[in-house]
Design a protein around this motif. Structure first.
Motif, PDB file in Angstrom:
ATOM      1  N   ILE A  47      32.521  53.066  47.096  1.00 27.28           N
ATOM      2  CA  ILE A  47      32.835  51.711  46.619  1.00 27.28           C
ATOM      3  C   ILE A  47      32.957  51.727  45.101  1.00 27.28           C
ATOM      4  CG2 ILE A  47      32.144  49.289  46.538  1.00 27.28           C
ATOM      5  CD1 ILE A  47      30.814  49.589  49.190  1.00 27.28           C
ATOM      6  N   VAL A  48      34.155  51.410  44.630  1.00 29.49           N
ATOM      7  CA  VAL A  48      34.413  51.322  43.183  1.00 29.49           C
ATOM      8  C   VAL A  48      34.402  49.839  42.819  1.00 29.49           C
ATOM      9  CG1 VAL A  48      36.087  51.734  41.337  1.00 29.49           C
ATOM     10  CG2 VAL A  48      35.803  53.430  43.161  1.00 29.49           C
ATOM     11  N   GLY A  49      33.429  49.435  41.994  1.00 28.83           N
ATOM     12  CA  GLY A  49      33.286  48.023  41.628  1.00 28.83           C
ATOM     13  C   GLY A  49      32.172  47.397  42.440  1.00 28.83           C
ATOM     14  N   VAL A  50      30.945  47.528  41.929  1.00 29.80           N
ATOM     15  CA  VAL A  50      29.782  47.040  42.688  1.00 29.80           C
ATOM     16  C   VAL A  50      29.270  45.756  42.043  1.00 29.80           C
ATOM     17  CG1 VAL A  50      27.605  47.684  43.768  1.00 29.80           C
ATOM     18  CG2 VAL A  50      29.278  49.456  43.232  1.00 29.80           C
ATOM     19  N   GLY A  51      29.968  44.656  42.355  1.00 32.77           N
ATOM     20  CA  GLY A  51      29.591  43.347  41.825  1.00 32.77           C
ATOM     21  C   GLY A  51      29.210  42.410  42.954  1.00 32.77           C
ATOM     22  N   HIS A  52      29.603  41.133  42.817  1.00 23.76           N
ATOM     23  CA  HIS A  52      29.192  40.116  43.798  1.00 23.76           C
ATOM     24  C   HIS A  52      29.695  40.439  45.208  1.00 23.76           C
ATOM     25  CE1 HIS A  52      28.850  37.742  40.031  1.00 23.76           C
ATOM     26  NE2 HIS A  52      27.747  37.367  40.637  1.00 23.76           N
ATOM     27  N   ASP A  60      30.818  59.608  38.411  1.00 24.86           N
ATOM     28  CA  ASP A  60      31.878  58.757  37.855  1.00 24.86           C
ATOM     29  C   ASP A  60      32.872  58.485  38.993  1.00 24.86           C
ATOM     30  OD1 ASP A  60      33.351  61.101  38.135  1.00 24.86           O
ATOM     31  OD2 ASP A  60      33.240  61.620  36.007  1.00 24.86           O
ATOM     32  N   ASN A  61      33.947  57.764  38.699  1.00 22.61           N
ATOM     33  CA  ASN A  61      34.867  57.395  39.782  1.00 22.61           C
ATOM     34  C   ASN A  61      35.597  58.609  40.364  1.00 22.61           C
ATOM     35  OD1 ASN A  61      34.086  54.764  39.540  1.00 22.61           O
ATOM     36  ND2 ASN A  61      35.881  54.100  38.374  1.00 22.61           N
ATOM     37  N   ALA A  62      35.846  59.643  39.544  1.00 18.96           N
ATOM     38  CA  ALA A  62      36.504  60.853  40.061  1.00 18.96           C
ATOM     39  C   ALA A  62      35.592  61.551  41.068  1.00 18.96           C
ATOM     40  CB  ALA A  62      36.858  61.783  38.901  1.00 18.96           C
ATOM     41  N   LEU A  74      37.908  49.267  46.981  1.00 23.50           N
ATOM     42  CA  LEU A  74      38.043  48.850  45.586  1.00 23.50           C
ATOM     43  C   LEU A  74      37.672  47.372  45.477  1.00 23.50           C
ATOM     44  CD1 LEU A  74      39.072  49.693  42.710  1.00 23.50           C
ATOM     45  CD2 LEU A  74      41.269  48.668  43.363  1.00 23.50           C
ATOM     46  N   ALA A  75      36.656  47.086  44.646  1.00 20.77           N
ATOM     47  CA  ALA A  75      36.210  45.689  44.484  1.00 20.77           C
ATOM     48  C   ALA A  75      35.910  45.402  43.007  1.00 20.77           C
ATOM     49  CB  ALA A  75      34.998  45.403  45.366  1.00 20.77           C
ATOM     50  N   VAL A  76      36.843  45.831  42.146  1.00 19.78           N
ATOM     51  CA  VAL A  76      36.773  45.438  40.727  1.00 19.78           C
ATOM     52  C   VAL A  76      37.590  44.153  40.580  1.00 19.78           C
ATOM     53  CG1 VAL A  76      36.547  47.833  39.964  1.00 19.78           C
ATOM     54  CG2 VAL A  76      38.823  46.789  40.064  1.00 19.78           C
ATOM     55  N   ARG A  77      37.501  43.502  39.426  1.00 21.28           N
ATOM     56  CA  ARG A  77      38.309  42.291  39.235  1.00 21.28           C
ATOM     57  C   ARG A  77      39.795  42.663  39.261  1.00 21.28           C
ATOM     58  NH1 ARG A  77      34.766  39.151  34.719  1.00 21.28           N
ATOM     59  NH2 ARG A  77      32.987  38.847  36.089  1.00 21.28           N
ATOM     60  N   ALA A  79      42.355  42.169  37.459  1.00 20.25           N
ATOM     61  CA  ALA A  79      42.968  42.665  36.218  1.00 20.25           C
ATOM     62  C   ALA A  79      42.577  44.117  35.925  1.00 20.25           C
ATOM     63  CB  ALA A  79      42.576  41.766  35.046  1.00 20.25           C
ATOM     64  N   ASP A  80      41.462  44.581  36.521  1.00 15.91           N
ATOM     65  CA  ASP A  80      40.980  45.953  36.271  1.00 15.91           C
ATOM     66  C   ASP A  80      41.436  46.937  37.344  1.00 15.91           C
ATOM     67  OD1 ASP A  80      39.498  45.037  34.069  1.00 15.91           O
ATOM     68  OD2 ASP A  80      37.783  44.517  35.335  1.00 15.91           O
ATOM     69  N   ALA A  81      42.099  46.421  38.409  1.00 19.68           N
ATOM     70  CA  ALA A  81      42.309  47.236  39.615  1.00 19.68           C
ATOM     71  C   ALA A  81      43.142  48.484  39.349  1.00 19.68           C
ATOM     72  CB  ALA A  81      42.961  46.388  40.705  1.00 19.68           C
ATOM     73  N   ALA A  93      40.147  45.116  47.934  1.00 18.74           N
ATOM     74  CA  ALA A  93      39.796  43.701  48.163  1.00 18.74           C
ATOM     75  C   ALA A  93      40.228  42.846  46.969  1.00 18.74           C
ATOM     76  CB  ALA A  93      38.287  43.582  48.371  1.00 18.74           C
ATOM     77  N   CYS A  94      41.044  43.423  46.083  1.00 18.35           N
ATOM     78  CA  CYS A  94      41.369  42.733  44.821  1.00 18.35           C
ATOM     79  C   CYS A  94      42.469  41.687  45.066  1.00 18.35           C
ATOM     80  CB  CYS A  94      41.804  43.749  43.770  1.00 18.35           C
ATOM     81  SG  CYS A  94      40.504  44.962  43.445  1.00 18.35           S
ATOM     82  N   ALA A  95      42.139  40.427  44.861  1.00 21.52           N
ATOM     83  CA  ALA A  95      43.057  39.333  45.171  1.00 21.52           C
ATOM     84  C   ALA A  95      44.330  39.435  44.337  1.00 21.52           C
ATOM     85  CB  ALA A  95      42.367  37.996  44.909  1.00 21.52           C
ATOM     86  N   ILE A  98      42.530  44.304  51.992  1.00 24.94           N
ATOM     87  CA  ILE A  98      41.609  43.525  52.819  1.00 24.94           C
ATOM     88  C   ILE A  98      41.155  42.315  52.018  1.00 24.94           C
ATOM     89  CG2 ILE A  98      40.800  45.542  54.122  1.00 24.94           C
ATOM     90  CD1 ILE A  98      38.197  45.438  52.467  1.00 24.94           C
ATOM     91  N   MET A  99      40.758  41.256  52.680  1.00 26.05           N
ATOM     92  CA  MET A  99      40.217  40.095  51.981  1.00 26.05           C
ATOM     93  C   MET A  99      38.995  39.589  52.742  1.00 26.05           C
ATOM     94  SD  MET A  99      40.259  38.284  49.299  1.00 26.05           S
ATOM     95  CE  MET A  99      41.548  39.330  48.628  1.00 26.05           C
ATOM     96  N   PRO A 100      37.827  40.210  52.443  1.00 28.97           N
ATOM     97  CA  PRO A 100      36.597  39.734  53.068  1.00 28.97           C
ATOM     98  C   PRO A 100      36.036  38.566  52.252  1.00 28.97           C
ATOM     99  CG  PRO A 100      36.251  41.825  51.905  1.00 28.97           C
ATOM    100  CD  PRO A 100      37.590  41.316  51.506  1.00 28.97           C
ATOM    101  N   ILE A 101      35.082  37.841  52.802  1.00 26.50           N
ATOM    102  CA  ILE A 101      34.360  36.834  52.012  1.00 26.50           C
ATOM    103  C   ILE A 101      32.868  37.167  52.062  1.00 26.50           C
ATOM    104  CG2 ILE A 101      36.084  34.988  52.186  1.00 26.50           C
ATOM    105  CD1 ILE A 101      34.566  33.816  54.531  1.00 26.50           C
ATOM    106  N   THR A 102      32.083  36.524  51.190  1.00 27.00           N
ATOM    107  CA  THR A 102      30.673  36.922  51.081  1.00 27.00           C
ATOM    108  C   THR A 102      29.874  36.673  52.365  1.00 27.00           C
ATOM    109  OG1 THR A 102      30.170  34.780  50.061  1.00 27.00           O
ATOM    110  CG2 THR A 102      30.492  36.663  48.567  1.00 27.00           C
ATOM    111  N   ALA A 103      30.426  35.858  53.303  1.00 28.04           N
ATOM    112  CA  ALA A 103      29.745  35.666  54.594  1.00 28.04           C
ATOM    113  C   ALA A 103      29.650  36.984  55.363  1.00 28.04           C
ATOM    114  CB  ALA A 103      30.458  34.617  55.432  1.00 28.04           C
TER     115      ALA A 103
END
Ligand SMILES: NC(=O)c1ccc[n+]([C@@H]2O[C@H](COP(=O)([O-])OP(=O)(O)OC[C@H]3O[C@@H](n4cnc5c(N)ncnc54)[C@H](OP(=O)(O)O)[C@@H]3O)[C@@H](O)[C@H]2O)c1
Length: 252
Positions: free
Chosen positions: A5-10, A51-53, A64-67, A69-71, A89-91, A110-115
């Protein structure tokens, strides 16, 4: 199968809860060393990449779950290989941009939600990819879309999920101000939305027929609906959906 998992936020922290809940071994999940990665790895036993590599080398599937703009920047220059799957999962970040940055990996949006943390995310998927089934079923119910335009339009539901929570808050705040005990008001309003969703989801009848059963002529539901319509709520709701879709298409 090792999942990175790249991007470990909300979002990622909710997805990680769902994977643990579904019994996925923590040791088969590798986290990027930013955001909540180090803390969650220490707490739950996930592997932590250098690191990511390093992460891309170790994982068969990368989420991928970064914002948004960073994807693309987050993907570039990593050791992607054929046979690997990148699930983004980047919108609003299209397959073409992801594919160009992560070739030769296969791309899935993919587009999951926090549920997902309750195993209750109706996760959008495009294109359908059997290899992701164990992950997506941990999140909730996968909803496969036939093309990317439909995926983008359906992604508006992820924003509606937040608006539904805001409506529950408004309703509970109103009830609290009207004298209902706050905890009871919150539970009541939340369960009312769950009940409405379940009726539409689990009954075959057209929604108009379900509504006809609850909108008694001259009754309370009808009075409130008439007020919402006179105040322009349906137009405002459609307008908000249009705003989100334009943003997903990068037009605002
Ligand atoms: N939140 C939701 O409910 C939700 C639902 C569906 C889809 N999404 C999508 O999920 C994505 C993430 O949303 P979020 O709300 O979880 O955002 P967030 O809380 O801001 O998390 C993003 C994380 O990505 C990290 N990051 C940025 N660049 C990185 C890189 N190159 N390598 C590794 N990590 C990097 C950030 O670390 P730093 O803190 O170190 O910058 C941060 O921890 C977005 O694209 C959004 O469209 C979110």
């Amino acid at each position: 199968m090792t999942l990175g998992i790249v991007g470990v936020g909300h979002l990622a922290s909710a997805l990680l809860k769902s994977l643990l809940r579904a019994g996925h071994p923590a040791g088969q999940i590798v986290l990027s060393p930013r955001g909540q990665g180090p803390e969650l790895a220490a707490r739950h036993g996930f592997a932590l990449a250098g690191d990511n590599a390093d992460l891309v080398r170790r994982a068969e599937t990368v989420l991928l779950a970064v914002r948004p703009a960073d994807a693309v920047a987050a993907l570039r220059g990593l050791p992607w290989r054929r046979g690997q799957t990148l699930a983004s999962a980047c919108a609003g970040v299209p397959v073409a941009a992801l594919a160009e940055a992560a070739a030769p990996a296969g791309i899935v949006r993919i587009m999951p939600i926090t549920a997902a943390e309750l195993g209750a995310s109706p996760t959008l998927v495009y294109p359908g990819t059997p290899a992701l089934a164990p992950i997506l079923s941990a999140f909730g119910t996968p909803v496969v879309l036939d093309d990317e335009a439909q995926f983008e339009a359906a992604t508006v539901s992820a924003a509606i999920y937040g608006w539904a929570q805001a409506l529950i808050r408004e309703s509970a705040d109103w009830a609290g101000a009207a004298g209902v005990q706050p905890e009871a008001a919150r539970a009541l309003m939340a369960r009312t939305f769950v009940a409405a969703g379940r009726m539409v989801d689990e009954q075959e009848a057209p929604v108009d027929d379900l509504l006809a059963r609850v909108v008694t002529p001259g009754g309370i539901t009808e009075a409130g609906l008439a007020h919402l319509e006179a105040a322009g709520t349906p137009e405002a709701w459609h307008g908000a959906c249009d705003v989100v879709l334009r943003k997903l298409h990068g037009r605002s």
